[in-house]
Design an enzyme around this catalytic site. Structure first.
Site: not given
Ligand code: NAD
Length: 481
Positions: A178, A254, A288, A383
């Site tokens: 997803k 992650e 990130c 962040e």
């Molecule tokens: P997010 O957590 O809002 O969403 C990520 C994914 O999770 C999306 O596909 C979203 O639809 C899904 N999601 C959201 N709530 C959910 C739930 N309750 N159940 C299941 N799925 C759910 O994150 P974002 O805004 O898309 O991404 C940014 C974040 O990702 C930042 O915090 C960034 O640091 C982190 N990030 C981490 C890494 C890493 O490798 N550590 C890499 C890239 C981004």
């Protein structure tokens, strides 16, 4: 009548389909602020169907049984098709989240490499043998686990999804992905290419939708899922960790970061300035691993800031579709722009001030440098996930270690110094999953990748991905004398 927008459906069982209830949502280009595609909006029924199909493909289909050589050939064929369709894949990410096209192309190349690497890694597998004095020997098998759900974020839409999909597939599992709702198109194109490459139906499925009360939540609570690999916000990771615990489904998380970028006075300054720009302004800081906390040794602090400010202001800002553009004036979405801009006020600076930057037109934030913020300021602790860096001077190694480690995150850190022993000392004592010395963003896919603290649970890469994507099994045999 306006022109019909392109439609991107779910990919389930080797076919591109709409949602069972026909629901869709608009995919908005943040640069034009106009919808540019229509996306199938998946709910629980679509997510459950995708998991059931992936389960059937795992239990009854050829994928886990065809052997490493044949899977390797199919995965390499997919990587070749990605190269052939690189422009289309890159433009999809650029339209979806405003990433400059040259950076998107770089991501596509790395994504194709993810498939090649993990296919090669699985094919070249070895297994441990443990000769025993008792007249037995034990060895390890690495069998696929079954159905792996991958949930990915919007900042590197194709690249981060492929980090997850590639090892899962290479080790013989079936996958339901997803993608983030803001960036659904490049992975749909990828799944179309997988069909073209000859992947059996049901092996690689994509379901679109939101997180809570939508496809995301349905996938993470489905008891027929064997592993969940998630990249996204720390808060979302905690929710997924809790719901997955109800089914005892292992998770790899992650999560967010607040990377420290430390520049000592003996560093190659031009190199340090270059990476200080790249690490927070590339992809508009929506990274990130961003070096969002910059610590510069006091003797060079003022001179460094002069060069840094000039470099930040010299970035070529423009239409992300233009190959000349280095910095997109648009953040990924209106919601994200609202979040990032909420940090651009005196209260969040905690006594600091803005050296350069601020809001631009549309959903844009300029490359922004804040100086002299207190250690408890919001801009230091949280962040931001945008092009906003906080610069702070320091005197000693001990002092900067304490500052750098004073965070709930632990994803990565950078150290710039020409002193070899200091580089090793710092690398040992920084609380981070990755420490880069005199560089940034370089990754060897054999090495572990992941975070400490609120930055995550588990590691990806090489053998670390194998541990997650397989059930290591001990086989003990008696050798009859
Ligand atoms: P997010 O957590 O809002 O969403 C990520 C994914 O999770 C999306 O596909 C979203 O639809 C899904 N999601 C959201 N709530 C959910 C739930 N309750 N159940 C299941 N799925 C759910 O994150 P974002 O805004 O898309 O991404 C940014 C974040 O990702 C930042 O915090 C960034 O640091 C982190 N990030 C981490 C890494 C890493 O490798 N550590 C890499 C890239 C981004």
């Amino acid at each position: 009548m306006g022109t019909e927008l392109p439609f991107f459906g779910h990919i389930i069982d080797g076919e591109e389909v709409g949602s069972l209830d026909g629901a869709t949502f608009a995919d908005v280009d943040p640069y034009t602020r106009e919808p540019w595609a229509t996306i199938a909006l998946g709910g629980k029924a679509d997510a459950d169907r995708a998991v059931a199909v992936a389960r059937k493909a795992f239990e009854e289909g050829p994928w886990p049984r065809m052997g490493y050589d044949k899977r390797h050939a199919l995965i390499h064929r997919l990587a070749d098709l990605m190269d052939e369709h690189a422009d289309e894949l890159a433009m999809a990410d650029t339209r979806d989240m405003g990433k400059p096209i040259t950076q998107a192309k770089h991501d596509v190349a790395r994504s194709a490499w993810n498939f090649r690497f993990f296919a090669d890694h699985a094919r070249m597998r070895t297994s441990d043998v443990y000769p025993m004095d008792s007249g037995h020997h034990a060895y390890t098998r690495y069998d696929p686990v079954g159905v792996i759900v991958a949930i990915s974020p919007w900042n590197f839409p194709l690249m981060l999804a492929t980090w997850k999909i590639a090892p899962a597939l290479a080790w013989g599992n079936t996958v339901v992905l997803k993608p983030a709702e803001d960036t659904p198109t490049s992975v749909t194109i990828l799944a179309r290419l997988a069909i073209e490459a000859g992947f059996p139906p049901g092996v690689f499925n994509v379901v679109h939708g939101y997180g809570p009360d939508s496809a995301g939540a349905a996938l993470t609570t489905n008891p027929d899922v064997d592993r969940i690999t998630f990249t996204g916000e720390s808060g979302t990771g905690k929710i997924i960790s809790k719901v997955a615990a109800d089914n005892l489904t292992p998770v790899s998380l992650e999560l967010g970061g607040k990377g420290a970028n430390i520049v000592f006075d003996d560093a190659d300054i031009d190199n340090a300035v270059h990476w200080a720009v790249e690490s927070i302004f590339r992809n508009a800081g929506q990274v990130c691993l961003a070096g969002s906390r910059l610590y510069v040794q006091r003797g060079i602090y003022e001179d460094f800031l002069v060069k840094y400010k000039a470099a930040a202001e010299a970035m070529i800002v423009g239409d992300p579709k233009d190959p000349a553009t280095q910095f997109s004036p648009a953040l990924a979405s209106e919601e994200h722009f609202t979040k990032v801009s909420s940090y651009l006020n005196e209260e969040s600076f905690g006594g600091g001030h803005m050296l350069t930057g601020g809001l631009s037109e549309g959903w844009g934030v300029k490359p922004t440098i804040i100086t002299d913020a207190g250690p408890d300021a919001r801009v230091v602790r949280e962040e931001i996930f945008g092009p906003v860096v906080v610069a702070t001077p320091f005197d000693t190694e001990e002092e900067v270690l304490a500052l750098a480690n004073d965070t709930r995150y632990g994803l990565n850190a950078m150290v710039f110094t020409e002193n070899l022993s200091r580089a090793h000392r710092m690398a040992a004592r920084l609380n981070a999953g990755t420490v880069w010395v005199n560089c940034f963003f370089i990754r060897d896919l054999r090495a572990p990748f992941g975070g400490q603290g609120d930055s995550g649970v588990g590691r990806e890469g090489g053998d670390f991905s194998r541990e997650f994507c397989t059930e290591p099994k001990a086989v003990v045999m008696q050798i009859t004398q």
